[in-house]
Write a protein that holds these residues in place. Structure first.
Motif, mmCIF file in Angstrom:
data_model
loop_
_atom_site.group_PDB
_atom_site.id
_atom_site.type_symbol
_atom_site.label_atom_id
_atom_site.label_comp_id
_atom_site.label_asym_id
_atom_site.label_seq_id
_atom_site.Cartn_x
_atom_site.Cartn_y
_atom_site.Cartn_z
ATOM 1 N N UNK A 39 0.825 -1.220 0.000
ATOM 2 C CA UNK A 39 0.000 0.000 0.000
ATOM 3 C C UNK A 39 0.852 1.260 0.000
ATOM 4 N N UNK A 40 1.893 1.247 0.839
ATOM 5 C CA UNK A 40 2.693 2.466 1.007
ATOM 6 C C UNK A 40 3.377 2.900 -0.278
ATOM 7 N N UNK A 41 3.860 1.923 -1.051
ATOM 8 C CA UNK A 41 4.554 2.322 -2.279
ATOM 9 C C UNK A 41 3.662 2.190 -3.519
ATOM 10 N N UNK A 42 2.362 1.983 -3.294
ATOM 11 C CA UNK A 42 1.434 1.825 -4.409
ATOM 12 C C UNK A 42 1.267 3.138 -5.186
ATOM 13 N N UNK A 43 1.610 3.100 -6.461
ATOM 14 C CA UNK A 43 1.546 4.315 -7.282
ATOM 15 C C UNK A 43 0.112 4.734 -7.590
ATOM 16 N N UNK A 44 -0.846 3.883 -7.288
ATOM 17 C CA UNK A 44 -2.248 4.235 -7.532
ATOM 18 C C UNK A 44 -2.867 5.016 -6.370
ATOM 19 N N UNK A 45 -2.134 5.106 -5.275
ATOM 20 C CA UNK A 45 -2.608 5.907 -4.137
ATOM 21 C C UNK A 45 -1.809 7.204 -4.156
ATOM 22 N N UNK A 46 -2.473 8.296 -4.498
ATOM 23 C CA UNK A 46 -1.753 9.556 -4.674
ATOM 24 C C UNK A 46 -2.141 10.527 -3.565
ATOM 25 N N UNK A 47 -1.158 10.907 -2.776
ATOM 26 C CA UNK A 47 -1.426 11.853 -1.683
ATOM 27 C C UNK A 47 -0.911 13.236 -2.044
ATOM 28 N N UNK A 88 -10.615 11.497 -2.138
ATOM 29 C CA UNK A 88 -10.937 11.740 -0.725
ATOM 30 C C UNK A 88 -10.286 13.073 -0.350
ATOM 31 N N UNK A 89 -11.121 14.059 -0.169
ATOM 32 C CA UNK A 89 -10.618 15.379 0.197
ATOM 33 C C UNK A 89 -10.737 15.519 1.709
ATOM 34 N N UNK A 90 -9.712 16.109 2.344
ATOM 35 C CA UNK A 90 -9.779 16.323 3.787
ATOM 36 C C UNK A 90 -9.523 17.797 4.072
ATOM 37 N N UNK A 113 -5.886 11.304 -2.434
ATOM 38 C CA UNK A 113 -6.165 11.873 -1.108
ATOM 39 C C UNK A 113 -5.583 13.284 -1.094
ATOM 40 N N UNK A 114 -6.447 14.290 -1.019
ATOM 41 C CA UNK A 114 -5.954 15.675 -1.013
ATOM 42 C C UNK A 114 -6.187 16.270 0.376
ATOM 43 N N UNK A 115 -5.076 16.437 1.090
ATOM 44 C CA UNK A 115 -5.156 16.926 2.463
ATOM 45 C C UNK A 115 -5.225 18.451 2.477
ATOM 46 N N UNK A 116 -5.952 18.997 3.463
ATOM 47 C CA UNK A 116 -6.127 20.456 3.585
ATOM 48 C C UNK A 116 -6.559 21.072 2.248
#
Ligand SMILES: [Zn+2]
Length: 551
Positions: free
Chosen positions: A82-90, A151-153, A122-125
């Motif tokens: 999960x941590x290095x998964x390129x499909x999860x973009x923070x 997922x916007x935070x 995942x877009x923080x702030x």
């Protein structure tokens, strides 16, 4: 020990380890179970309440190959990488305005995920994005490909454009309950073998103010400096104040010990005790005392009324203490009011109150009588002027004041402004200085103008009785004031207590963006059928019923 160790180590990796957000977690779980994943979510709430953790657990769960009831399995290929998964973009919008990142999203969004079922952004702030970044984001939110989840935070939902909000499923994260934080901290300390007194652990939960991340960071720092964490460690290192110190402070007020009280307040300032924590703890002490005073007839502390007043005044400070130069000073001045010397004065004025009320009602009674015609007096008709005075006195019952206060305060709030208040304060000062009517002067000399619009000014006085006496003479006051100041102002008086309540309500309304609308004032009542009953009742005591006729 590394500063963020505990916080990282105990970052939730499934739904059940996310603390204090049960309702939202159950909705997210159901979405996974029923395979109804939205393409955009927005998580709002204070910092450290689990928004990003939840986003990550959710992202992991929807990509998990063997999801369980509790979210991700944490064993499958997808979970393990999960941590290095390129499909999860923070993206952290706080560290840059995000235009480039959002552009990149748009460019790559059509491409299918490389390794997983979903591409998760995942877009923080998110509220920190620039306008052009928001516009770009909006385009992608309008027609996102099926394999994309946003997922916007945000800690500031008000700053997120409505056009974005309307395209997202919204989840409001709230502060985590102290009891939940205590539970989690207990789990961590027993797992980590950290020695800590239970009151110290509770204090950490308390000062973390609903944020799990802060609670764990504090625990982390203290565990690296102390063998066994005590309440003193927490207080010393994190600007807190103990229950005992608050209790001592209250005792100093009761003992009228101004010197030591002053010393203690100065010490709080020196130690940089968090003034918000100080106010919060004082309020808790007040609540405790208020309950105790109601349960014990021999209670020796401040009266319930005083405690209530103190609570409102302290709560009031916390509303503008952020912008003040020295919050400790404000707190000290507020508390000084409750030292004995002032208490005596207040008790004296409070005792006058029932007497004042009696005087009013006696006035109403006698004046009302003159409007009742016994057979003998029928011949001498009341003149217009007299009946006007009577109806004005009749409106001056405490119930009608309440209604009038409500309406006039409301109408004042419609367009109350600082400049009106400043101008009114000046005019009022001149008016009082030139006022020749001694009775009126006695009544008004202790009044404060607390808010004003272009038409209405609100006066406060320490006790209800005086405020009501003033309201009984409004017409007279208004006539004199307007004549001298060449204005057309209306006034209303209320006790400081009542005013504090009105203010609290106003602040709440302001937060809820409630707009004040003009309300119609209660009319000056003529002698109508409704109050005939009343007059008749009064008259019964003096006259024989058969002989009474009411106009
Ligand atoms: Zn898995």
């Amino acid at each position: 020990m590394d500063y963020k160790v505990l916080y990282r180590k105990y970052r939730p990796d499934n739904f059940s380890s996310i603390i204090g957000q049960d309702y939202m977690i159950s909705i997210l779980k159901n979405a996974i179970k029923n395979d109804k994943i939205s393409h955009a979510y927005i998580f709002s709430g204070p910092r450290g309440t689990g928004k990003t953790s939840t986003a990550k657990v959710f992202a992991k769960a929807i990509n998990c190959l063997n999801p369980t009831e509790d979210g991700p399995c944490n064993k499958c290929e997808s979970c393990l990488h999960f941590k290095e998964n390129a499909d999860i973009i923070e993206i952290d919008a706080a560290s840059n305005n995000g235009v480039d990142e959002i552009r990149e999203i748009i460019n790559n969004i059509k491409l299918a995920p490389a390794y997983s079922k979903y591409k998760v952004y995942i877009i923080d702030e998110v509220h920190m994005l620039s306008t052009s970044a928001f516009n770009a984001l909006l385009l992608t939110l309008e027609e996102p490909p099926k394999h994309v989840v946003f997922i916007l935070a945000t800690t500031n939902i008000e700053a997120v454009p409505i056009t974005i909000l309307s395209r997202c499923q919204r989840f409001d994260f709230h502060k985590i309950a102290i009891s939940d934080i205590i539970k989690r901290l207990n789990y961590v300390v027993s797992n980590e073998n950290i020695k800590i007194d239970s009151d110290a652990l509770e204090e950490i939960a308390y000062i973390s103010d609903g944020g799990m991340r802060d609670a764990l960071s504090i625990l982390d720092q203290l565990s690296s400096t102390s063998e066994k964490i005590t309440i003193e460690d927490v207080i010393e290192h994190f600007g807190s104040v103990s229950k005992k110190q608050i209790s001592d402070l209250y005792q100093l007020i009761l003992q009228n010990d101004v010197d030591n009280f002053d010393k203690m307040m100065k010490k709080f300032k020196e130690l940089a005790i968090d003034y918000k924590v100080l106010i919060k703890k004082l309020l808790e002490k007040i609540e405790e005392e208020a309950i105790f005073s109601k349960k014990n007839s021999e209670y020796q502390g401040l009266s319930y009324q005083q405690l209530k007043e103190m609570a409102f005044e302290l709560a009031d400070i916390s509303n503008y203490v952020n912008i003040s130069i020295d919050p400790y000073l404000l707190i000290e001045i507020t508390l000084l009011k409750y030292f004995q010397n002032t208490m005596k004065e207040e008790i004296k004025t409070t005792k006058l109150e029932p007497e004042d009320q009696k005087i009013i009602s006696r006035e109403i009674n006698t004046k009302s009588m003159t409007n009742i015609k016994t057979p003998d007096s029928v011949v001498s008709e009341n003149n217009e002027e007299e009946s006007e005075i009577i109806s004005r006195e009749i409106i001056s019952t405490p119930e009608t004041y309440d209604e009038l206060i409500k309406v006039r305060v409301n109408n004042c709030f419609v367009n109350a402004k600082k400049e009106y208040l400043q101008k009114m304060k000046e005019l009022w000062k001149t008016f009082i200085a030139n006022l020749k009517d001694k009775n009126l002067l006695n009544l008004l000399v202790d009044c404060n103008v607390v808010t004003a619009s272009d038409k209405i000014a609100v006066l406060t006085n320490l006790v209800d009785g005086t405020a009501n006496l003033i309201n009984g003479k409004l017409k007279d006051i208004e006539d004199k004031f307007n004549k001298e100041s060449k204005t057309e102002y209306k006034f209303i008086a209320l006790s400081e207590n009542k005013w504090n309540e009105e203010k609290q309500e106003y602040i709440i309304n302001l937060k809820n963006k409630h707009e004040y609308q003009y309300m119609e004032e209660p009319e000056l009542k003529e002698v109508t059928e409704n109050n005939i009953d009343n007059i008749e009742k009064i008259a019964y005591d003096i006259f024989d019923k058969e002989k009474i006729e009411i106009e």
